[in-house]
Design a protein around this motif. Structure first.
Motif, PDB file in Angstrom:
ATOM      1  N   TYR A 152       0.851  -1.191   0.043  1.00 37.88           N
ATOM      2  CA  TYR A 152       0.013  -0.088   0.038  1.00 37.88           C
ATOM      3  C   TYR A 152       1.026   1.223  -0.064  1.00 37.88           C
ATOM      4  O   TYR A 152       1.720   1.344   0.910  1.00 37.88           O
ATOM      5  N   ASN A 153       0.393   2.108  -0.833  1.00 40.84           N
ATOM      6  CA  ASN A 153       1.454   3.548  -0.922  1.00 40.84           C
ATOM      7  C   ASN A 153       2.780   3.248  -0.793  1.00 40.84           C
ATOM      8  O   ASN A 153       3.501   4.033  -0.154  1.00 40.84           O
ATOM      9  N   ASN A 191      -0.494   7.471   4.690  1.00 33.74           N
ATOM     10  CA  ASN A 191      -1.264   8.453   3.775  1.00 33.74           C
ATOM     11  C   ASN A 191      -2.733   8.369   4.179  1.00 33.74           C
ATOM     12  O   ASN A 191      -3.047   7.262   4.742  1.00 33.74           O
ATOM     13  N   SER A 223      -6.595   7.972   3.707  1.00 29.07           N
ATOM     14  CA  SER A 223      -7.219   6.837   2.916  1.00 29.07           C
ATOM     15  C   SER A 223      -7.699   7.544   1.470  1.00 29.07           C
ATOM     16  O   SER A 223      -7.823   6.570   0.527  1.00 29.07           O
ATOM     17  N   GLY A 224      -7.994   8.805   1.172  1.00 31.35           N
ATOM     18  CA  GLY A 224      -8.397   9.306  -0.226  1.00 31.35           C
ATOM     19  C   GLY A 224      -9.872   8.940  -0.459  1.00 31.35           C
ATOM     20  O   GLY A 224     -10.264   9.607  -1.372  1.00 31.35           O
ATOM     21  N   THR A 225     -10.600   8.588   0.469  1.00 29.66           N
ATOM     22  CA  THR A 225     -11.935   8.260   0.372  1.00 29.66           C
ATOM     23  C   THR A 225     -12.859   9.500   0.158  1.00 29.66           C
ATOM     24  O   THR A 225     -12.272  10.644   0.982  1.00 29.66           O
ATOM     25  N   TYR A 261      -4.264   9.920  -5.181  1.00 30.25           N
ATOM     26  CA  TYR A 261      -5.238   8.954  -5.406  1.00 30.25           C
ATOM     27  C   TYR A 261      -5.806   8.902  -6.771  1.00 30.25           C
ATOM     28  O   TYR A 261      -5.958   9.966  -7.233  1.00 30.25           O
ATOM     29  N   TYR A 294      -9.549   7.948  -9.074  1.00 27.48           N
ATOM     30  CA  TYR A 294     -11.079   7.706  -8.734  1.00 27.48           C
ATOM     31  C   TYR A 294     -11.701   7.410 -10.020  1.00 27.48           C
ATOM     32  O   TYR A 294     -11.261   8.071 -11.125  1.00 27.48           O
ATOM     33  N   VAL A 296     -11.458   3.809  -5.870  1.00 24.89           N
ATOM     34  CA  VAL A 296     -10.436   4.346  -5.324  1.00 24.89           C
ATOM     35  C   VAL A 296      -9.221   3.637  -5.359  1.00 24.89           C
ATOM     36  O   VAL A 296      -9.221   2.436  -4.918  1.00 24.89           O
ATOM     37  N   THR A 297      -7.969   4.123  -5.908  1.00 23.46           N
ATOM     38  CA  THR A 297      -6.930   3.364  -5.742  1.00 23.46           C
ATOM     39  C   THR A 297      -5.663   4.454  -5.246  1.00 23.46           C
ATOM     40  O   THR A 297      -5.630   5.616  -5.841  1.00 23.46           O
ATOM     41  N   PRO A 298      -4.551   4.089  -4.459  1.00 24.88           N
ATOM     42  CA  PRO A 298      -3.498   4.842  -4.549  1.00 24.88           C
ATOM     43  C   PRO A 298      -2.490   4.871  -5.667  1.00 24.88           C
ATOM     44  O   PRO A 298      -2.484   3.734  -6.298  1.00 24.88           O
ATOM     45  N   TRP A 346      -7.400  -1.677  -5.514  1.00 23.74           N
ATOM     46  CA  TRP A 346      -8.492  -0.737  -5.761  1.00 23.74           C
ATOM     47  C   TRP A 346      -9.562  -1.212  -4.515  1.00 23.74           C
ATOM     48  O   TRP A 346      -9.584  -2.422  -4.102  1.00 23.74           O
TER      49      TRP A 346
END
Length: 678
Positions: free
Chosen positions: A247-248, A338, A340-342, A601, A603, A620-622, A641
């Motif tokens: 992740y990230n 990071n 979450s970017g949501t 991120y 989207y 969503v994906t980093p 994702w």
């Protein structure tokens, strides 16, 4: 986590339990591999505590997450309908790493691949004494059936780079990140000197991580030297029966068994994505209840640690030859490296007045396009019905305030010279450009024209009376090329047109790049560049430009054959792009979605998985890179994702999506009928 809205089985707290469609009948199953592809769950191998298994089970999923019916089975070995493995490859086993990946090069016949790596088996219980070296690759056909499994062209495992011969590996964790496969910890047969990777000191509980790469043919191959590479980072404590995920830009190892106790820590190591190597492991300070043989998933920036065993009855107090005490709880924590970017939430905004909005004066549109420029949001073109028998040449615009709120929509007096849909509206050099599209219901009405604004005053656009001199793909060596239902993006004041249909109704894999339009205005004849084509021609794809990289997602190759792959490439200083590389597959097949990228991120909103099957999803994906996101150096694609639980109103494909200053906007679209909700 929340309880399902409906449960066709028995509810236990938040969980819905299906007691009808049991896997492996009344015998149950543990230590199996599990993965998901195109809404089908695959489970393979494992043990029923008495016998190790050589079976692959699969079952489809309904839209509400429930099982679609009984499990289907395929044996590892030969025979009609089986996987086709022979010799040791067909042995019953468990504790291997298993994953799936999109295979767009054969999307018409085998749209996915399934992989089984290593594993082990023993005489009874859950202990192991035989370890496997196989790297097995299988095809997944369009109906979800696994076929044509084998080890050909795959790098076979060698868990010891010092001792001669290939040493098998089991009880390890695994993860795929940036087109590399990492096998973390585990166990192997004790061979060689005590301090070797499979020597007596480390054979039962390993400190090493080995890695290989996935090439453009979806084969697992050596990073270099024809062998699995050993990462520089070595774990302390050593472990087996743990979980791992990427992740990230980091690889994580969670819990497991050290040889003397159940672990509860979370280790992390930064990846050098140029080489695949890993920096020294560090402990995050996050702890879970001590457990081994747990499962874990990452979604929405959070890790969920599920189940596992905390106490066994082997020769050591907690050695896992059997399990005495299960861990019933699910524990969750947010990854710290990071946000979450949501999305926070979706809500209707603004006063309708006119345009793609709900309310008096609003219009229904599908296949229109939107962009944001200088504090105004614009929407142009589109079909007025799902059959696309009538197109629009209108442009609507509205101001955006400092909080992201949309003001009153207004219909611009200036219109496109031609009514169009399924083209793209982009901004470059302070001007608006409407690119390509189609004039009728059929893709064969595709056009190559590019219209541009000759001026914008206080947000009010004025379209030039004639199209740009250079249409899409008008290079020094070829005439302009009609395109519709393509992916498009703007980067550094250049326009990118990716794939789509030609006026012959055939899907394309072309990438056309406009000249740099720093001051907007006309596009000269013969000024476009034809750049590196991507893999597998398609229409209905989403394209996003971010941090000097260009990404594409999904689409449709042939009628009804939707894709779920992702590809990426670097944008050079002259605007051309390098060779394309596959990255992490979408959770399912997707066409007619739209996307944007922000804050590291990416989207994707909306889209459809079949002609009239669409849901209000946000995926969503980093985004991965080996330096900073801002520089975009050495792009390495996207991470895993996830689907956020924040949903907008209305199932839709063909919607328009725009982003600016921390706010995303979705307008129009259709599923069974067109609508203008935003």
């Amino acid at each position: 986590m929340a309880k399902p809205a409906t449960c066709g089985g028995t509810s236990y707290g938040l969980w819905c339990v299906d007691s009808t469609n049991k896997i492996n009948g009344a015998n149950g199953l543990g230590a199996a591999g599990a993965t998901v592809f195109n809404n089908v769950i695959y489970v393979a191998g494992g043990t029923d505590s008495t016998n190790w298994q050589s079976t692959l089970w699969r079952v489809g999923l309904n839209a509400n997450g429930s099982l679609a019916g009984a499990w289907s089975t395929q044996a590892f070995g030969t025979g009609a309908g089986n996987l086709g493995l022979t010799g040791n490859d067909a042995d019953a086993r468990g504790y291997f790493y298993m994953f799936t990946r999109a295979n767009p090069n054969a999307a018409n016949s085998n749209p996915g691949n399934l992989y089984i790596l290593g594993g082990c088996a023993g005489s009874s219980g859950i202990g192991c004494n035989t370890y496997y070296t196989e790297t097995i690759k299988c095809n997944i056909d369009t109906s979800g059936v696994v076929n044509t499994c084998g080890t050909g062209s795959q790098l076979q495992i060698d868990a010891d780079n010092i001792t001669s011969g290939d040493q098998g590996l089991g009880l390890m964790a695994g993860t795929v990140y940036a087109n590399r496969l990492y096998l973390v910890g585990g166990s192997c047969t004790s061979v060689g000197a005590a301090g070797n990777p499979c020597g007596s000191t480390y054979s039962a509980n390993r400190k090493d991580t080995i890695y290989a790469k996935i090439d453009s043919s979806n084969n697992i191959v050596a990073e270099s030297g024809g062998v699995w590479q050993f990462a520089s980072a070595q774990m302390n404590p050593v472990r087996r029966r743990a979980m791992s995920f990427g992740y990230n830009g980091y690889i994580y190892s969670l819990a497991g068994f050290s040889g003397s106790s159940s672990l509860q820590d979370l280790l992390f190591s930064k990846i050098d994505v140029s080489t695949g190597d890993m920096e020294p492991w560090s402990s995050s300070g996050v702890v879970v209840t001590p457990r081994w043989d747990l499962r874990a998933i990452v979604s929405n920036g959070y890790v969920y640690a599920i189940g596992g065993c905390g106490l066994g009855n082997g020769s050591q107090p907690e050695a896992p030859s059997n399990c005495l005490t299960m861990q019933p709880e699910i524990q969750t924590f947010q990854l710290y490296n990071n946000d979450s970017g949501t999305p926070m939430a979706y809500s209707a905004t603004g006063t309708c007045g006119a345009g793609p909005c709900s309310g008096a004066g609003g219009v229904d549109r599908v296949g229109g396009s939107s962009t944001i420029l200088n504090g105004y949001i614009y929407y142009t073109g589109g079909c007025t019905n799902t059959g696309c028998t009538t197109m629009s040449n209108l442009t609507y615009y509205a101001p955006i305030d400092s909080n992201g709120g949309v003001g009153t929509w207004v219909q611009a007096a200036s219109t496109l010279p031609t009514a169009l849909a399924w083209g793209k509206l982009l901004a470059a050099g302070g001007a608006l450009y409407y690119i390509g599209g189609q004039t009728g219901a059929a893709a064969t009405t595709a056009v190559s024209t590019v219209y541009y604004t000759s001026g914008i005053a206080s947000g009010v656009p004025t379209w030039n009376a004639s199209a740009a001199s250079g249409g899409v793909g008008d290079t020094a060596g070829q005439v302009a090329q009609p395109r519709t239902q393509f992916g498009a993006a703007a980067w550094n004041n250049r326009l990118y047109v990716v794939g789509g249909y030609s006026s012959g109704g055939t899907v394309q894999s072309t990438v056309y790049v406009s000249p740099q339009l720093s001051s907007g205005g006309n596009i000269s004849a013969d000024s476009w560049a034809s750049s590196t084509a991507f893999s597998v021609a398609r229409a209905g794809l989403a394209a996003v430009a971010y941090a000097n990289n260009l990404y594409l997602f999904g689409g449709e190759e042939t009628a009804g054959n939707y894709l779920n792959d992702s590809q990426f490439t670097r944008i050079n200083s002259d605007g051309t792009v390098d060779a394309w590389t596959y990255s992490t597959s979408l959770p399912g097949r997707l066409r007619d979605a739209e996307g944007y990228a922000a804050n590291g991120y990416l989207y994707l909103l909306g889209g459809r998985s079949a002609s009239t099957t669409c849901v209000p999803n946000t995926l969503v994906t980093p985004i991965s890179a080996n330096t900073t996101i801002a520089s975009g150096n050495n792009p390495t694609g996207v991470g895993e994702w996830y689907e956020t639980n924040k949903k907008y109103t209305g199932d839709r494909y063909g919607a328009a999506v725009a982003y600016a200053n921390g706010r995303a906007y979705i307008m129009g679209g259709a599923c069974n009928s067109a609508f203008g909700g935003r």
